[in-house]
Design a protein around this motif. Structure first.
Motif, PDB file in Angstrom:
ATOM      1  N   SER A  55       0.742  -1.077   0.096  1.00 49.25           N
ATOM      2  CA  SER A  55      -0.025  -0.024  -0.194  1.00 49.25           C
ATOM      3  C   SER A  55       0.848   1.279  -0.027  1.00 49.25           C
ATOM      4  N   CYS A  67      -1.265  -4.835   2.268  1.00 48.13           N
ATOM      5  CA  CYS A  67      -0.593  -4.309   3.480  1.00 48.13           C
ATOM      6  C   CYS A  67       0.027  -5.552   4.562  1.00 48.13           C
ATOM      7  N   THR A  82      -5.307  -0.370   3.426  1.00 52.19           N
ATOM      8  CA  THR A  82      -4.276  -1.582   4.224  1.00 52.19           C
ATOM      9  C   THR A  82      -5.232  -2.610   4.440  1.00 52.19           C
TER      10      THR A  82
END
Lengths: 182, 172
Positions: free
Chosen positions: A90, A121, B78
């Motif tokens: 990310s 991530c 994320t």
């Protein structure tokens, strides 16, 4: 024809250089995981090299930082001409969580041109292999933008113009709701 | 000589461990969090996901009083699952999609255009926030799509600068 030849030559011998410009090492571990026997990418001819001068592909992790932007650009310029850049994670794709803080310049594409994005991530090792497979042309990409548009109002809307009825009762014509007028 | 044979036997014992990944799909664990997917039918447009997003990857744009646009910038996400956790209507699900590699970052975006119901008296969607609520960022929002960042309530934005938390930052 030249493009086909390039693809043929490139397809079996991607040498990758692994550059971290200030990430948290999460993506580094996943990239190294890709090289382990479980996700063995050397069966596709992908090999890790230690110098950008030997590399065809740069795997970048971490955002473009104020302190490492120059070094990253120099490493990019040291690579020989047909070169690809993968933004992995990310941070490299979009700047990460701290994209608007002082030391972070933003996503990687602010410093060097990026060809492929692998978000996550960190991304799963499978996702990184998938990114390489998309680049080589083994599979088609799955990601596509999603757009949802509401075409009609989800609940009945009240408007004084739609009120009807006589003096004692007020009837809302659309939903037939009856209320008493005070 | 004998030790080498022994090593060979040890090496042969586990067999082949390499997964045939791009040829055959690889299942993910049950509780794996992939890309969040919005269900536009359930979403009420409260922007709780946007206010709680740790990467500020969800931008809210109220183009008029009754239409709210939620923009999800997937490249920065994320996949923490916070948006799905705070959603009061459970309109966000963390899907199992992780093969999001693409050559264009715009492929990762999601966009929702929602009608907002208005107050029957004043005709507004939101009440005018007081000073404390302005800090929590509820109500009418107009985020900066060009730079893909939130606009915090600040006077500097009116002058045309991108400002985060009243600290002047350099964009280029």
């Amino acid at each position: 024809m030249l493009e086909n030849l390039c693809q043929k030559m490139f397809g079996r011998s991607l040498w990758v250089y692994h550059a971290n410009s200030g990430g948290c090492n999460g993506c580094d571990i996943e990239v190294l995981n890709v090289l382990t026997p479980y996700y063995d990418v050397e069966r596709f001819g992908i090999k890790l090299v230690g110098s950008p001068r030997h590399a065809d592909v740069m795997l970048c992790q971490g955002p473009a930082l104020r302190s490492t932007a120059d070094a990253l650009r120099r490493a990019y310029e040291a690579m020989p001409a047909p070169k690809l850049v993968f933004a992995i994670g990310s941070c490299a794709c979009g700047g990460g969580i701290w994209f608007d803080s002082y030391p972070v310049l933003g996503p990687l594409e602010k410093v060097i041109p990026v060809d492929f994005y692998v978000p996550g991530c960190p991304p799963r090792p499978e996702a990184i292999i998938y990114g390489v497979a998309v680049a080589v042309g083994m599979v088609d990409k799955k990601a596509a933008p999603v757009v949802f548009k509401q075409v009609e109002f989800p609940i009945p809307m009240y408007h004084p113009g739609q009120l009807g009825g006589d003096n004692e009762q007020v009837i809302y014509e659309k939903s037939q709701k009856v209320s008493q007028r005070a | 000589m004998f030790s080498k044979l022994k090593e060979t036997l040890i090496a042969l014992k586990p067999g082949r461990v390499t997964l045939p990944y791009p040829a055959r799909p690889q299942p993910v664990p049950e509780r794996f969090r992939g890309v969040p997917r919005w269900d536009g039918e359930k979403c009420i447009g409260c922007a709780g996901c946007a206010s709680n997003c740790s990467a500020r990857a969800i931008l809210v744009l109220d183009i008029c009083q009754e239409i709210r646009v939620l923009n999800y910038i997937g490249s920065r996400c994320t996949y923490c699952g916070r948006c799905a956790e705070v959603c009061p209507e459970k309109a966000i699900t963390m899907s199992h999609d992780f093969e999001q590699a693409t050559g264009d970052a715009a492929d990762l975006r999601q966009r929702l255009e929602l009608f907002m119901s208005t107050c029957q008296r004043c005709g507004r969607c939101f009440k005018i926030p007081d000073a404390l609520e302005q800090l929590k960022m509820p109500g009418y929002r107009f985020d900066d799509l060009e730079h893909a960042r939130w606009v915090f309530r600040s006077h500097a934005f009116l002058e045309g600068d991108a400002v985060v938390d009243d600290i002047r930052i350099e964009l280029e």
